[in-house]
Scaffold this active site. Structure first.
Site, mmCIF file in Angstrom:
data_model
loop_
_atom_site.group_PDB
_atom_site.id
_atom_site.type_symbol
_atom_site.label_atom_id
_atom_site.label_comp_id
_atom_site.label_asym_id
_atom_site.label_seq_id
_atom_site.Cartn_x
_atom_site.Cartn_y
_atom_site.Cartn_z
ATOM 1 N N GLY A 1 2.020 1.922 3.527
ATOM 2 C CA GLY A 1 1.558 0.556 3.841
ATOM 3 C C GLY A 1 2.724 -0.404 4.013
ATOM 4 C CB CYS B 1 2.007 -12.879 -1.318
ATOM 5 S SG CYS B 1 0.365 -12.947 -0.614
ATOM 6 N NE ARG C 1 -4.663 -13.836 6.287
ATOM 7 C CZ ARG C 1 -4.147 -13.290 5.190
ATOM 8 N NH1 ARG C 1 -2.850 -13.316 4.953
ATOM 9 N NH2 ARG C 1 -4.931 -12.719 4.296
ATOM 10 C CG HIS D 1 2.464 -15.976 2.625
ATOM 11 N ND1 HIS D 1 2.173 -15.279 3.774
ATOM 12 C CD2 HIS D 1 1.716 -15.406 1.635
ATOM 13 C CE1 HIS D 1 1.296 -14.324 3.502
ATOM 14 N NE2 HIS D 1 0.995 -14.374 2.215
HETATM 15 P P1 A2P Z 1 -2.922 5.648 3.692
HETATM 16 O O1 A2P Z 1 -1.962 5.251 4.775
HETATM 17 O O2 A2P Z 1 -2.863 7.101 3.370
HETATM 18 O O3 A2P Z 1 -4.323 5.113 3.892
HETATM 19 P P2 A2P Z 1 -1.756 -1.641 3.743
HETATM 20 O O4 A2P Z 1 -2.125 -2.636 2.682
HETATM 21 O O5 A2P Z 1 -0.507 -1.996 4.479
HETATM 22 O O6 A2P Z 1 -2.893 -1.349 4.666
HETATM 23 O O7 A2P Z 1 -1.441 -0.259 2.947
HETATM 24 C C1 A2P Z 1 -2.318 0.328 2.017
HETATM 25 C C2 A2P Z 1 -1.656 1.527 1.351
HETATM 26 O O8 A2P Z 1 -2.540 2.043 0.343
HETATM 27 C C3 A2P Z 1 -1.387 2.676 2.301
HETATM 28 O O9 A2P Z 1 -0.187 3.335 1.932
HETATM 29 C C4 A2P Z 1 -2.590 3.583 2.059
HETATM 30 O O10 A2P Z 1 -2.356 4.942 2.344
HETATM 31 C C5 A2P Z 1 -2.751 3.419 0.567
HETATM 32 N N1 A2P Z 1 -4.102 3.840 0.153
HETATM 33 C C6 A2P Z 1 -5.283 3.350 0.586
HETATM 34 N N2 A2P Z 1 -6.317 4.020 -0.012
HETATM 35 C C7 A2P Z 1 -5.763 4.960 -0.816
HETATM 36 C C8 A2P Z 1 -6.285 5.963 -1.687
HETATM 37 N N3 A2P Z 1 -7.589 6.139 -1.856
HETATM 38 N N4 A2P Z 1 -5.397 6.746 -2.370
HETATM 39 C C9 A2P Z 1 -4.074 6.581 -2.202
HETATM 40 N N5 A2P Z 1 -3.511 5.638 -1.396
HETATM 41 C C10 A2P Z 1 -4.339 4.830 -0.709
#
Ligand code: A2P
Length: 344
Positions: free
Chosen positions: A12, A130, A235, A242
């Site tokens: 992410g 944040c 937003r 921000h």
């Molecule tokens: P994944 O890419 O495998 O979905 P952002 O806030 O930028 O969208 O990122 C969210 C982060 O949280 C990503 O790395 C995402 O991984 C991870 N994530 C979301 N759901 C899960 C889950 N159930 N288990 C582990 N990581 C998760």
């Protein structure tokens, strides 16, 4: 001997920034592990000049990991953080899942580092929202000098605060406007390209949004429960950074010049405040930077002891990843966490 660190949510926005900052700051890690959902197993992410392959958070064994930097959303944190903590690994969580728990310290190292000792009850430490992180960095030195009574804050929050999907939506909608394609809104409730949306997170019963409530609850928890805070969170079509318009009412007298001098010396703050064209900081310029930038400091003549100022910071760094790593550094520097795994 160094530490073993896991980054959960490594694919992410914030997780990738955590890996960058760990490397940039030379965090004393012998081993760094990237974790995400099963969807991302084997995906490659960068850690300095190394490439890490992502493993599955669900099946990962934390018994020899010292610190888990968690940025995978509230529901994932609710589910996994207690189990990780029970395995003796300290979780520094970027979601709002634990911030208001009395047994979980909520820390901005420039503001309330001594509250960190509370972490051992659950082995969880919360990273603030944040908008609150940059706000309290700027408020703390002024509160110490002239005692803040009330704060009115209006935020101008970038789309990266809504994750990678938020950034993609701004990009795709902006492109669609230029090529006259239909505009699709999935992440945000209204079109964000060439627009502003006065709604972040869910609505609460009193008409405020959860984002607005977080700013007041977290400022009180970290800085002073007696400070009155009210917020409007908006937003804006900015990718990273921000901004906040902040109106402050103090108990004691303080001039704009005094505030400027105090903030110039304050940890984490950088004052850019020239009364000329461009003599202030905008979010575009603070992306990739660590400081909380303060501009447009001026007296508010409509109240006794009032000041206005403009506060800008990179929400993925001070608002999230950097602050989490500063918390990890605080744990290490105070000897509150020791490496568990013997180096091979
Ligand atoms: P994944 O890419 O495998 O979905 P952002 O806030 O930028 O969208 O990122 C969210 C982060 O949280 C990503 O790395 C995402 O991984 C991870 N994530 C979301 N759901 C899960 C889950 N159930 N288990 C582990 N990581 C998760």
């Amino acid at each position: 001997m160094g530490f073993k660190i896991a980054v959960a949510g490594a694919t992410g926005n914030v997780g990738r920034e955590m890996l960058n900052i760990l490397s940039e700051r030379g965090f004393p890690a012998d081993e760094v592990v990237a974790l995400a959902s099963s969807r991302s197993i084997g995906t490659e992410v960068s850690y300095g000049d190394k490439t890490l392959k992502v493993s599955n958070l669900e099946t990962y064994d934390f018994s020899d990991t010292d610190i888990c930097l968690m940025s995978a959303g509230g529901a994932v944190s609710q589910k996994y953080s207690p189990k990780i903590g029970q395995q003796g690994c300290v979780v520094i969580d970027n979601s709002s899942a634990w911030r208001y728990d009395a047994d979980v310290p909520l820390i901005v190292p420039e503001v309330n580092p001594d509250a960190i000792t509370l972490f051992s009850k659950k082995n969880i430490i919360a990273n603030p929202n944040c908008s609150t992180a940059q706000l309290v960095v700027a408020l703390k030195p002024l509160h110490d000098r002239a005692k803040i009574k009330r704060v009115v804050v209006s935020t101008y929050q970038s789309v990266s605060g809504a994750g990678k999907d938020g950034m993609d939506e701004l990009f795709n909608q902006t492109r669609a406007v230029f090529v006259a394609d239909p505009i699709e809104s999935k992440k945000f409730t209204k079109r964000i390209a060439f627009n502003v949306i006065p709604h972040i997170d869910v609505f609460m019963e009193d008409g405020y949004t959860k984002e607005e409530w977080k700013v007041l609850a977290e400022t009180k928890k970290m800085l002073d429960p007696k400070i009155k805070v009210t917020c409007t969170a908006v937003r804006v079509p900015v990718f990273i950074g921000h901004s906040e318009s902040v109106n402050i009412e103090f108990e004691n007298e303080i001039t704009a010049d005094e505030a400027r001098e105090i903030l110039r010396e304050a940890p984490g703050c950088l004052v850019v405040d020239k009364h000329e064209n461009g003599g202030y900081v905008t979010p575009y310029e603070c992306a990739g930077e660590d400081a909380t930038y303060i501009s447009r400091i001026r007296e508010d003549a409509t109240v006794e002891n009032g000041l206005n100022m403009w506060v800008v910071s990179d929400n993925l760094r001070k608002g999230a990843a950097l602050n989490a790593i500063q918390i990890a550094e605080l744990l290490v520097n105070r000897g509150l966490v020791k490496p568990r795994k013997q180096a091979a």
